[in-house]
Design a protein around this motif. Sequence first.
Motif, PDB file in Angstrom:
ATOM      1  N   THR A 132       0.831  -1.204   0.000  1.00 33.35           N
ATOM      2  CA  THR A 132       0.000   0.000   0.000  1.00 33.35           C
ATOM      3  C   THR A 132       0.864   1.252   0.000  1.00 33.35           C
ATOM      4  N   TRP A 133       1.831   1.276   0.876  1.00 36.32           N
ATOM      5  CA  TRP A 133       2.724   2.434   0.977  1.00 36.32           C
ATOM      6  C   TRP A 133       3.510   2.641  -0.317  1.00 36.32           C
ATOM      7  N   ALA A 134       4.011   1.557  -0.893  1.00 39.76           N
ATOM      8  CA  ALA A 134       4.809   1.653  -2.128  1.00 39.76           C
ATOM      9  C   ALA A 134       3.981   2.184  -3.294  1.00 39.76           C
ATOM     10  N   VAL A 135       2.766   1.673  -3.441  1.00 41.48           N
ATOM     11  CA  VAL A 135       1.897   2.141  -4.524  1.00 41.48           C
ATOM     12  C   VAL A 135       1.526   3.602  -4.308  1.00 41.48           C
ATOM     13  N   ALA A 136       1.193   3.955  -3.066  1.00 42.86           N
ATOM     14  CA  ALA A 136       0.831   5.344  -2.768  1.00 42.86           C
ATOM     15  C   ALA A 136       1.987   6.288  -3.082  1.00 42.86           C
ATOM     16  N   PHE A 137       3.189   5.915  -2.673  1.00 44.41           N
ATOM     17  CA  PHE A 137       4.355   6.750  -2.933  1.00 44.41           C
ATOM     18  C   PHE A 137       4.594   6.905  -4.432  1.00 44.41           C
ATOM     19  N   THR A 138       4.529   5.783  -5.151  1.00 51.16           N
ATOM     20  CA  THR A 138       4.771   5.818  -6.591  1.00 51.16           C
ATOM     21  C   THR A 138       3.743   6.677  -7.310  1.00 51.16           C
ATOM     22  N   GLN A 139       2.483   6.514  -6.971  1.00 46.36           N
ATOM     23  CA  GLN A 139       1.430   7.286  -7.623  1.00 46.36           C
ATOM     24  C   GLN A 139       1.534   8.772  -7.288  1.00 46.36           C
ATOM     25  N   ALA A 140       1.859   9.082  -6.058  1.00 51.29           N
ATOM     26  CA  ALA A 140       2.030  10.486  -5.673  1.00 51.29           C
ATOM     27  C   ALA A 140       3.221  11.101  -6.407  1.00 51.29           C
ATOM     28  N   HIS A 141       4.292  10.336  -6.523  1.00 53.08           N
ATOM     29  CA  HIS A 141       5.471  10.824  -7.243  1.00 53.08           C
ATOM     30  C   HIS A 141       5.139  11.087  -8.714  1.00 53.08           C
ATOM     31  N   LEU A 142       4.418  10.164  -9.333  1.00 50.66           N
ATOM     32  CA  LEU A 142       4.019  10.356 -10.729  1.00 50.66           C
ATOM     33  C   LEU A 142       3.115  11.579 -10.880  1.00 50.66           C
ATOM     34  N   ALA A 143       2.198  11.763  -9.950  1.00 50.74           N
ATOM     35  CA  ALA A 143       1.302  12.922 -10.000  1.00 50.74           C
ATOM     36  C   ALA A 143       2.093  14.223  -9.866  1.00 50.74           C
ATOM     37  N   TYR A 144       3.075  14.224  -8.964  1.00 49.78           N
ATOM     38  CA  TYR A 144       3.890  15.431  -8.792  1.00 49.78           C
ATOM     39  C   TYR A 144       4.724  15.724 -10.031  1.00 49.78           C
ATOM     40  N   ARG A 145       5.320  14.689 -10.618  1.00 49.38           N
ATOM     41  CA  ARG A 145       6.115  14.884 -11.841  1.00 49.38           C
ATOM     42  C   ARG A 145       5.247  15.403 -12.983  1.00 49.38           C
ATOM     43  N   ARG A 146       4.011  14.922 -13.035  1.00 47.51           N
ATOM     44  CA  ARG A 146       3.109  15.319 -14.111  1.00 47.51           C
ATOM     45  C   ARG A 146       2.604  16.748 -13.923  1.00 47.51           C
ATOM     46  N   ASP A 147       2.218  17.107 -12.679  1.00 45.05           N
ATOM     47  CA  ASP A 147       1.525  18.376 -12.434  1.00 45.05           C
ATOM     48  C   ASP A 147       2.321  19.408 -11.652  1.00 45.05           C
ATOM     49  N   SER A 148       3.430  19.008 -11.056  1.00 46.19           N
ATOM     50  CA  SER A 148       4.216  19.892 -10.181  1.00 46.19           C
ATOM     51  C   SER A 148       3.347  20.514  -9.091  1.00 46.19           C
ATOM     52  N   ASP A 149       2.421  19.731  -8.566  1.00 46.00           N
ATOM     53  CA  ASP A 149       1.474  20.199  -7.555  1.00 46.00           C
ATOM     54  C   ASP A 149       1.655  19.370  -6.284  1.00 46.00           C
ATOM     55  N   GLU A 150       2.294  19.980  -5.292  1.00 45.85           N
ATOM     56  CA  GLU A 150       2.589  19.274  -4.049  1.00 45.85           C
ATOM     57  C   GLU A 150       1.313  18.841  -3.326  1.00 45.85           C
ATOM     58  N   LYS A 151       0.339  19.730  -3.244  1.00 44.00           N
ATOM     59  CA  LYS A 151      -0.923  19.395  -2.570  1.00 44.00           C
ATOM     60  C   LYS A 151      -1.659  18.274  -3.314  1.00 44.00           C
ATOM     61  N   GLY A 152      -1.633  18.322  -4.625  1.00 40.10           N
ATOM     62  CA  GLY A 152      -2.269  17.277  -5.416  1.00 40.10           C
ATOM     63  C   GLY A 152      -1.596  15.930  -5.213  1.00 40.10           C
TER      64      GLY A 152
END
Length: 97
Positions: A51-71
């Motif tokens: 769970t933690w690994a998937v959450a981290f990976t998805q959050a990292h991808l979202a940040y790389r895509r949008d540069s939105d820390e809150k997102g």
Amino acid sequence: MRKRWTSPLKARARAIRDELVLLLTLALSQSVGRDSSDAQACLLAHLLVATWAVAFTQAHLAYRRDSDEKGAKAVFLHVVDQGMVGVKAAAVGTPYV
């Protein structure tokens, strides 16, 4: 361009993950007085780490895509919440509830 991890780096990451699962399994099993080889504790430990690994990976991808820390934080927390539903379901009927 996406950087690729080297084989030794992948191996080390897997070893760290496995050590974390082992430590979580031990902590869970000891918390209820069960043997360290308890399958239910092992399952829950693996689910928590996954769970933690998937959450981290998805959050990292979202940040790389949008540069939105809150997102990215929202993505991380959403995935953790989803994963915990599975962890709680797996714990039903065990002393780990």
